[in-house]
Every structure is written in structure tokens, then in C-alpha cells.
Design a protein around this motif. Structure first.
Motif, PDB file in Angstrom:
ATOM      1  N   THR A 252       0.836  -1.200   0.000  1.00  0.00           N
ATOM      2  CA  THR A 252       0.000   0.000   0.000  1.00  0.00           C
ATOM      3  C   THR A 252       0.872   1.252   0.000  1.00  0.00           C
ATOM      4  N   VAL A 253       0.397   2.270  -0.690  1.00  0.00           N
ATOM      5  CA  VAL A 253       1.108   3.544  -0.772  1.00  0.00           C
ATOM      6  C   VAL A 253       0.172   4.626  -0.250  1.00  0.00           C
ATOM      7  N   PRO A 254       0.363   5.097   0.997  1.00  0.00           N
ATOM      8  CA  PRO A 254      -0.529   6.116   1.559  1.00  0.00           C
ATOM      9  C   PRO A 254      -0.167   7.526   1.095  1.00  0.00           C
ATOM     10  N   TYR A 255      -1.182   8.345   0.912  1.00  0.00           N
ATOM     11  CA  TYR A 255      -0.998   9.739   0.517  1.00  0.00           C
ATOM     12  C   TYR A 255      -1.702  10.648   1.525  1.00  0.00           C
ATOM     13  N   LYS A 256      -1.449  11.931   1.440  1.00  0.00           N
ATOM     14  CA  LYS A 256      -2.126  12.902   2.298  1.00  0.00           C
ATOM     15  C   LYS A 256      -3.355  13.437   1.569  1.00  0.00           C
ATOM     16  N   GLY A 257      -4.298  12.546   1.302  1.00  0.00           N
ATOM     17  CA  GLY A 257      -5.513  12.947   0.610  1.00  0.00           C
ATOM     18  C   GLY A 257      -5.716  12.176  -0.671  1.00  0.00           C
ATOM     19  N   THR A 258      -6.977  12.114  -1.106  1.00  0.00           N
ATOM     20  CA  THR A 258      -7.313  11.369  -2.317  1.00  0.00           C
ATOM     21  C   THR A 258      -6.840  12.074  -3.577  1.00  0.00           C
ATOM     22  N   GLY A 259      -6.824  13.409  -3.552  1.00  0.00           N
ATOM     23  CA  GLY A 259      -6.375  14.156  -4.721  1.00  0.00           C
ATOM     24  C   GLY A 259      -4.970  13.761  -5.153  1.00  0.00           C
ATOM     25  N   PRO A 260      -3.986  13.801  -4.243  1.00  0.00           N
ATOM     26  CA  PRO A 260      -2.623  13.391  -4.604  1.00  0.00           C
ATOM     27  C   PRO A 260      -2.541  11.930  -5.039  1.00  0.00           C
ATOM     28  N   ALA A 261      -3.341  11.063  -4.395  1.00  0.00           N
ATOM     29  CA  ALA A 261      -3.334   9.642  -4.768  1.00  0.00           C
ATOM     30  C   ALA A 261      -3.844   9.468  -6.197  1.00  0.00           C
ATOM     31  N   MET A 262      -4.922  10.172  -6.527  1.00  0.00           N
ATOM     32  CA  MET A 262      -5.473  10.088  -7.876  1.00  0.00           C
ATOM     33  C   MET A 262      -4.490  10.631  -8.904  1.00  0.00           C
ATOM     34  N   ASN A 263      -3.797  11.700  -8.558  1.00  0.00           N
ATOM     35  CA  ASN A 263      -2.807  12.261  -9.486  1.00  0.00           C
ATOM     36  C   ASN A 263      -1.735  11.238  -9.849  1.00  0.00           C
ATOM     37  N   ASP A 264      -1.282  10.474  -8.863  1.00  0.00           N
ATOM     38  CA  ASP A 264      -0.256   9.465  -9.144  1.00  0.00           C
ATOM     39  C   ASP A 264      -0.833   8.262  -9.882  1.00  0.00           C
ATOM     40  N   LEU A 265      -2.115   7.966  -9.657  1.00  0.00           N
ATOM     41  CA  LEU A 265      -2.754   6.894 -10.419  1.00  0.00           C
ATOM     42  C   LEU A 265      -2.859   7.308 -11.889  1.00  0.00           C
ATOM     43  N   LEU A 266      -3.247   8.559 -12.113  1.00  0.00           N
ATOM     44  CA  LEU A 266      -3.333   9.081 -13.475  1.00  0.00           C
ATOM     45  C   LEU A 266      -1.971   9.077 -14.159  1.00  0.00           C
ATOM     46  N   GLY A 267      -0.932   9.321 -13.367  1.00  0.00           N
ATOM     47  CA  GLY A 267       0.418   9.349 -13.928  1.00  0.00           C
ATOM     48  C   GLY A 267       1.065   7.985 -14.032  1.00  0.00           C
ATOM     49  N   GLY A 268       0.372   6.942 -13.542  1.00  0.00           N
ATOM     50  CA  GLY A 268       0.915   5.591 -13.633  1.00  0.00           C
ATOM     51  C   GLY A 268       1.954   5.245 -12.591  1.00  0.00           C
ATOM     52  N   GLN A 269       2.086   6.091 -11.540  1.00  0.00           N
ATOM     53  CA  GLN A 269       3.080   5.800 -10.502  1.00  0.00           C
ATOM     54  C   GLN A 269       2.611   4.691  -9.552  1.00  0.00           C
ATOM     55  N   VAL A 270       1.292   4.484  -9.465  1.00  0.00           N
ATOM     56  CA  VAL A 270       0.728   3.395  -8.655  1.00  0.00           C
ATOM     57  C   VAL A 270      -0.248   2.621  -9.542  1.00  0.00           C
ATOM     58  N   ASP A 271      -0.611   1.413  -9.107  1.00  0.00           N
ATOM     59  CA  ASP A 271      -1.404   0.536  -9.966  1.00  0.00           C
ATOM     60  C   ASP A 271      -2.913   0.677  -9.837  1.00  0.00           C
ATOM     61  N   PHE A 272      -3.414   0.698  -8.605  1.00  0.00           N
ATOM     62  CA  PHE A 272      -4.877   0.777  -8.480  1.00  0.00           C
ATOM     63  C   PHE A 272      -5.275   1.336  -7.131  1.00  0.00           C
ATOM     64  N   MET A 273      -6.565   1.637  -6.987  1.00  0.00           N
ATOM     65  CA  MET A 273      -7.109   2.110  -5.727  1.00  0.00           C
ATOM     66  C   MET A 273      -8.612   1.866  -5.700  1.00  0.00           C
ATOM     67  N   CYS A 274      -9.191   1.975  -4.543  1.00  0.00           N
ATOM     68  CA  CYS A 274     -10.641   1.903  -4.366  1.00  0.00           C
ATOM     69  C   CYS A 274     -11.059   3.291  -3.901  1.00  0.00           C
ATOM     70  N   ASP A 275     -11.840   3.980  -4.713  1.00  0.00           N
ATOM     71  CA  ASP A 275     -12.149   5.372  -4.382  1.00  0.00           C
ATOM     72  C   ASP A 275     -13.600   5.707  -4.687  1.00  0.00           C
ATOM     73  N   GLN A 276     -14.067   6.786  -4.081  1.00  0.00           N
ATOM     74  CA  GLN A 276     -15.453   7.210  -4.221  1.00  0.00           C
ATOM     75  C   GLN A 276     -15.765   7.699  -5.641  1.00  0.00           C
ATOM     76  N   THR A 277     -16.995   7.464  -6.064  1.00  0.00           N
ATOM     77  CA  THR A 277     -17.405   7.876  -7.405  1.00  0.00           C
ATOM     78  C   THR A 277     -17.296   9.384  -7.598  1.00  0.00           C
ATOM     79  N   THR A 278     -17.400  10.153  -6.509  1.00  0.00           N
ATOM     80  CA  THR A 278     -17.248  11.601  -6.608  1.00  0.00           C
ATOM     81  C   THR A 278     -15.862  11.992  -7.091  1.00  0.00           C
ATOM     82  N   ASN A 279     -14.905  11.074  -6.952  1.00  0.00           N
ATOM     83  CA  ASN A 279     -13.543  11.365  -7.381  1.00  0.00           C
ATOM     84  C   ASN A 279     -13.133  10.587  -8.630  1.00  0.00           C
ATOM     85  N   THR A 280     -13.896   9.554  -8.978  1.00  0.00           N
ATOM     86  CA  THR A 280     -13.474   8.691 -10.085  1.00  0.00           C
ATOM     87  C   THR A 280     -14.338   8.782 -11.344  1.00  0.00           C
ATOM     88  N   THR A 281     -15.580   9.207 -11.215  1.00  0.00           N
ATOM     89  CA  THR A 281     -16.519   9.156 -12.348  1.00  0.00           C
ATOM     90  C   THR A 281     -15.998   9.867 -13.590  1.00  0.00           C
TER      91      THR A 281
END
Length: 324
Positions: free
Chosen positions: A179-208
């Protein structure tokens, strides 16, 4: 006798001042604290609700992001804030899991806040970087099990919704992942978009929006039924993970001791906001919807927090996950 009368007069004056304040509330800008980074799902919900509530109250409600420690830093600030209705607190399910996750909290999640009402129940989605090799959930599950030492799971920090969902997910599939913890979902999503991490489970308000634009891959939703705005996305139950279900509720609070009349005024404004066509449409676009009016009330949120603390405590204890 004279001293007693003076004290009584002072108490009456203080009560009269508080009553007068409640009668005229609000008279200035209100701050709504979100205990996570800007751009995350709770921040999105808070900004939509704050704007509509502000229109009803005829005062601006500004958002202040106070992230860190799974939301407990922001919560502690609100618990110590003046109980005058000018500091509010929007938090999600993490408010009820923090008492089990943290060995020492500088506040009591049930007694140091005045509940205002529930806001929304948000589904969650299993999403991965856009070039993740699996085509569907079956392949996804096979891949992460076969590559458990290499696959990385992002979350927004201990106590966050993404952390809780990930914990339940790994328990359900019987596989521990990095697991790779971040200080908030925004930074985690940014790294997912950039391909730095593989996957996550996140709210539809942030993923849709990211799913619909093809910037990330979606493998399933954590609700019993499919989402109206993404009907092709299967539930995890359909996809091969029977009984897996988790949604993230959001609640609005004020500091303990806030006058009842102020709390009632805020609850009424919240109920009005959740009927706002613009709020309802934006929530629908994000894969969620406002709670029923009966749940957007202080007593409903108070009972819900208590029930959720009781629900999550044994789950977290069994998993052996704690934070200092």
C-alpha cells in the motif's frame, strides 16, 4: 445575597446574549472545515453543499482544507473551535472509524460535536491506471494475486475511505498488497493518473469523470446495484466477489455546545441544499445522490455515527490495523 443576585444577573445576561446571537444567526462568513486535501471526494461534496447552504443562510460558507492523520487533525480543530455556528465540519465514514484506528484521539467522536445531518452515501469503485493489463475484474483479480509483491495500492492515508475499502478488499480476496498512503485522495489520484501506482478503491465523486474520460480503468462498483450513470460497470458481487459492499457516507457537524437554535438553522439549510436541483444533478453526475430529508437531521446523524462505530470497531480490531 447581593453576590448571588449579581451572579444570577450575569448568567441571565450571558444567556440573553447567546439567545440573541442564535436569533440573528448568521451575521458573518461561516467556515466549513474539510479534513482532507482539496480536490478529493469529501472536498467536492462539501463545496457543492456549502454553496447552496450559503444561499439559504444569506452568508458565504468558505471551505478550509485541514488535512492529515486520516482526518483527525481537522476534527480536533473543530472540537476546540468556538461553539457559535461559524465553524462547521464535513467528514465521511472516517469519523466513525477513527476511534478504533487511533490509539489516542484528542477528541471524542460522539460527544465533542453537535451533529447537523447526513449528506450523502457515495459508492466506491475499483479503478486502475489506464494501461493496467487486465481487461475485466476476473483478469484483474488473477493478475494482482499473481503479482502481489509488485502491485501497488494507493490510498488517501490511514482512516480514509480508500484505506478502509482497500483493507476490506484485501481481506475479501485473501491477499496482502503493497500500500502507498498519501495525504488525501487528490494526490493519490494524481499518481494513479500518472501511472506511478497501480490501483485504488475510491469514491465515485472522485473517479466518475476520470473513468468516463478513459484516463483510468474501472473494474467494479461496491454497491448492490449498478450505477445509473455508469450502467456498464458491474458490481463486485456480479464480477466475482460475493457480498462485497461498502459505501461512504458524509455528515455535517458543529462543535459541542453550539446552541440548538443554530444547529436547527444549519440543519434546515442542509435539508434545503439537498433538494437544490443543481446539487442533485451534480451529485447524480458524480454517481451519488442526497440522503432523504429525514436523514439530514441531527438525531439521524447522531444515531448513525454510534451505529457505525459499533460496526467498524470489531472489523478494525480483527484486522489489527492501528495508527499512533
Amino acid at each position: 445575597m447581593k453576590i448571588t443576585l449579581m451572579r444570577a444577573a450575569a448568567c441571565l445576561a450571558l444567556f440573553g446574549s447567546a439567545f440573541a446571537q442564535a436569533q440573528t444567526y448568521p451575521t458573518k462568513t461561516i467556515t466549513m472545515i474539510v479534513p482532507f486535501a482539496a480536490g478529493g471526494p469529501t472536498d467536492t461534496v462539501a463545496r457543492l453543499v456549502a454553496q447552496s447552504m450559503g444561499n439559504k443562510l444569506k452568508q458565504q460558507i468558505i471551505i478550509e482544507n485541514v488535512g492529515g492523520a486520516g482526518g483527525t487533525i481537522g476534527a480536533a480543530r473543530v472540537a476546540k473551535a468556538a461553539p457559535d455556528g461559524y465553524t462547521l465540519f464535513m467528514h465521511h465514514i472516517g469519523h466513525a472509524t477513527a476511534p478504533s484506528l487511533y490509539r489516542k484521539l484528542p477528541y471524542n467522536a460522539q460527544t465533542d460535536f453537535e451533529p447537523i445531518g447526513l449528506v450523502t452515501d457515495v459508492p466506491m469503485t475499483i479503478v486502475a491506471r489506464k494501461d493496467f493489463p487486465a481487461r475485466d475484474f476476473k483478469e484483474f483479480l488473477a493478475y494482482i494475486k499473481a503479482n502481489k509483491d509488485k502491485v501497488t495500492y494507493a490510498n488517501a492515508g490511514v482512516g480514509s475511505a480508500s484505506h478502509l475499502c482497500g483493507m476490506l478488499f484485501m481481506t475479501a480476496i485473501g491477499t496482502d498488497l503493497t500500500t502507498v498512503p498519501y495525504k488525501g485522495t487528490g494526490p493519490a489520484m494524481n499518481d494513479l493518473l500518472g501511472g506511478q501506482v497501480d490501483f485504488m478503491c475510491d469514491q465515485t465523486t472522485n473517479t466518475t469523470s476520470q473513468i468516463k474520460s478513459g484516463k483510468i480503468k474501472a473494474y467494479g462498483v461496491t454497491t448492490k446495484t449498478r450505477l445509473p450513470n455508469m450502467p456498464d460497470l458491474p458490481t463486485l458481487n456480479e464480477a466475482g466477489l460475493p457480498g462485497f459492499e461498502v459505501a461512504v457516507w458524509h455528515g455535517l457537524y458543529a462543535p459541542k455546545g453550539t446552541p440548538k437554535q443554530v444547529v436547527d438553522t444549519l440543519s434546515s439549510a442542509l435539508q434545503t441544499a439537498l433538494k437544490d436541483p443543481n446539487v442533485k444533478q451534480r451529485f447524480a453526475d458524480l454517481g451519488t445522490e442526497p440522503v432523504a430529508e429525514s436523514r439530514a437531521r441531527p438525531e439521524a446523524l447522531r444515531a448513525h455515527v454510534k451505529a457505525e462505530i459499533e460496526r467498524w470497531s470489531p472489523i478494525i480490531s480483527k484486522a489489527g490495523v492501528y495508527a499512533d
